[in-house]
Design a protein around this motif. Structure first.
Motif, short mmCIF file in Angstrom:
data_model
loop_
_atom_site.label_atom_id
_atom_site.label_comp_id
_atom_site.label_asym_id
_atom_site.label_seq_id
_atom_site.Cartn_x
_atom_site.Cartn_y
_atom_site.Cartn_z
N LEU A 79 -30.13 -17.66 21.63
CA LEU A 79 -30.12 -18.30 22.95
C LEU A 79 -28.94 -17.81 23.78
O LEU A 79 -27.85 -17.60 23.25
N PRO A 80 -29.11 -17.67 25.10
CA PRO A 80 -27.98 -17.36 25.97
C PRO A 80 -27.09 -18.59 26.16
O PRO A 80 -27.47 -19.72 25.78
N ILE B 278 -20.81 -13.42 22.80
CA ILE B 278 -21.51 -12.19 23.16
C ILE B 278 -23.00 -12.42 22.94
O ILE B 278 -23.42 -12.89 21.88
N VAL B 279 -23.80 -12.09 23.96
CA VAL B 279 -25.25 -12.25 23.85
C VAL B 279 -25.93 -10.95 24.25
O VAL B 279 -25.70 -10.43 25.35
N HIS B 280 -26.77 -10.43 23.38
CA HIS B 280 -27.60 -9.26 23.67
C HIS B 280 -29.00 -9.72 24.06
O HIS B 280 -29.55 -10.64 23.45
N TYR B 281 -29.57 -9.08 25.06
CA TYR B 281 -30.93 -9.39 25.53
C TYR B 281 -31.10 -10.86 25.87
O TYR B 281 -32.04 -11.54 25.44
N ALA B 282 -30.17 -11.37 26.69
CA ALA B 282 -30.22 -12.78 27.09
C ALA B 282 -31.51 -13.11 27.83
O ALA B 282 -31.97 -14.26 27.81
N CYS C 64 -33.21 -11.52 21.12
CA CYS C 64 -32.04 -12.13 21.77
C CYS C 64 -31.05 -12.52 20.67
O CYS C 64 -31.35 -13.36 19.82
N ALA C 65 -29.88 -11.88 20.68
CA ALA C 65 -28.92 -12.06 19.58
C ALA C 65 -27.57 -12.51 20.13
O ALA C 65 -26.95 -11.80 20.92
N ALA C 66 -27.13 -13.69 19.71
CA ALA C 66 -25.84 -14.23 20.14
C ALA C 66 -24.85 -14.18 18.98
O ALA C 66 -25.20 -14.51 17.85
#
Length: 258
Positions: free
Chosen positions: A157-158, A206-210, A218-220
């Motif tokens: 999750l963002p 840090i969030v990827h693909y929010a 989506c990776a936090a």
């Protein structure tokens, strides 16, 4: 099935292959699951844990429930004495099915994925399951639960959604209730570039693909300081168990009290 789908299925089948898993899988095929409830189809198992082995699905759920039990008991919380328990992000029941022997507990599960929830509804009759939206609220009254656990939910999750969901979980927890959640911590830093590592080590999320919130892509990644100061702001931080680096990395685990 296309070639790439076939190759992905083949890779997922052999990933983590051991003779023990093969024999255990044969036993499951002949005798069924140890708890008497069906196993999910391999496509759902793969969606949740990245492999298709029933042995991994079963053993990992059993192990995670046991780990939760140990953490809770170290703070005087006895799982068998809790009345209302919510699996937030229940998937296809990997963990909650190991709670079925808690005869005094009311068990609930909720997930963003309708397909997973429908499978649970049709096959795990000991608990009640709901579909939640990407954003709060949940369909539960204020102060409903003694325990909420969220295994690898905030990892996808963002930031804004994470903060909103923590506010919602605070609402549905009883006074003195606890949430046990897991995150990707320092042991996952290899996924970051150098600039992201600097920010991460300053305590920034840090969030990827929010933009793909709620999906596996989506990776936090959560530094301890961020969880302590932001996600746990309304809670008392009872415990932090850092994950272990290596090929079988465990996520960081936090126990928070309302």
């Amino acid at each position: 099935m296309g070639l790439f789908s076939y190759l992905d299925s083949l890779y997922s089948f052999f990933k983590g292959f051991t003779l023990f898993k093969a024999l255990q899988g044969l036993s499951f095929r002949l005798k069924g699951s140890p708890d008497g409830y069906p196993f999910p189809p391999s496509s759902l198992i793969h969606l949740i844990i990245g492999v298709r082995w029933k042995a991994d699905y079963w053993e990992s759920g059993k192990r995670l429930k046991h780990m939760m039990e140990i953490i809770l008991e170290s703070h005087g919380i006895i799982l068998g004495e809790l009345r209302d328990i919510l699996d937030f992000g229940c998937g296809c029941g990997r963990i909650i099915r190991h709670f079925k022997d808690l005869k005094e507990a009311n068990l609930y599960g909720t997930d963003y994925n309708l397909r997973l929830v429908e499978w649970c509804r049709q096959n795990l009759s000991f608990a009640r399951f709901n579909v939640n939206q990407l954003k709060p609220p949940l369909p539960y009254k204020n102060e409903s639960f003694d325990l909420v656990y969220a295994r690898s939910v905030f990892t996808h999750l963002p930031e804004k959604l994470q903060v909103n969901w923590m506010t919602e979980i605070y609402r549905i927890l009883k006074p003195g209730g606890v949430i046990l959640l897991t995150t990707h911590g320092y042991q996952y830093q290899d996924a970051l570039d150098q600039n992201e590592k600097v920010l991460f080590n300053r305590g920034e999320l840090i969030v990827h693909y929010a933009e793909r919130a709620g999906e596996n892509i989506c990776a936090a990644l959560h530094p301890y300081e961020y969880v302590r100061d932001v996600l746990a702001e309304k809670f008392e931080l009872l415990d932090f168990i850092p994950g272990k680096a290596g090929p079988y990395s465990e996520q960081d685990t936090y126990l928070l009290k309302k």
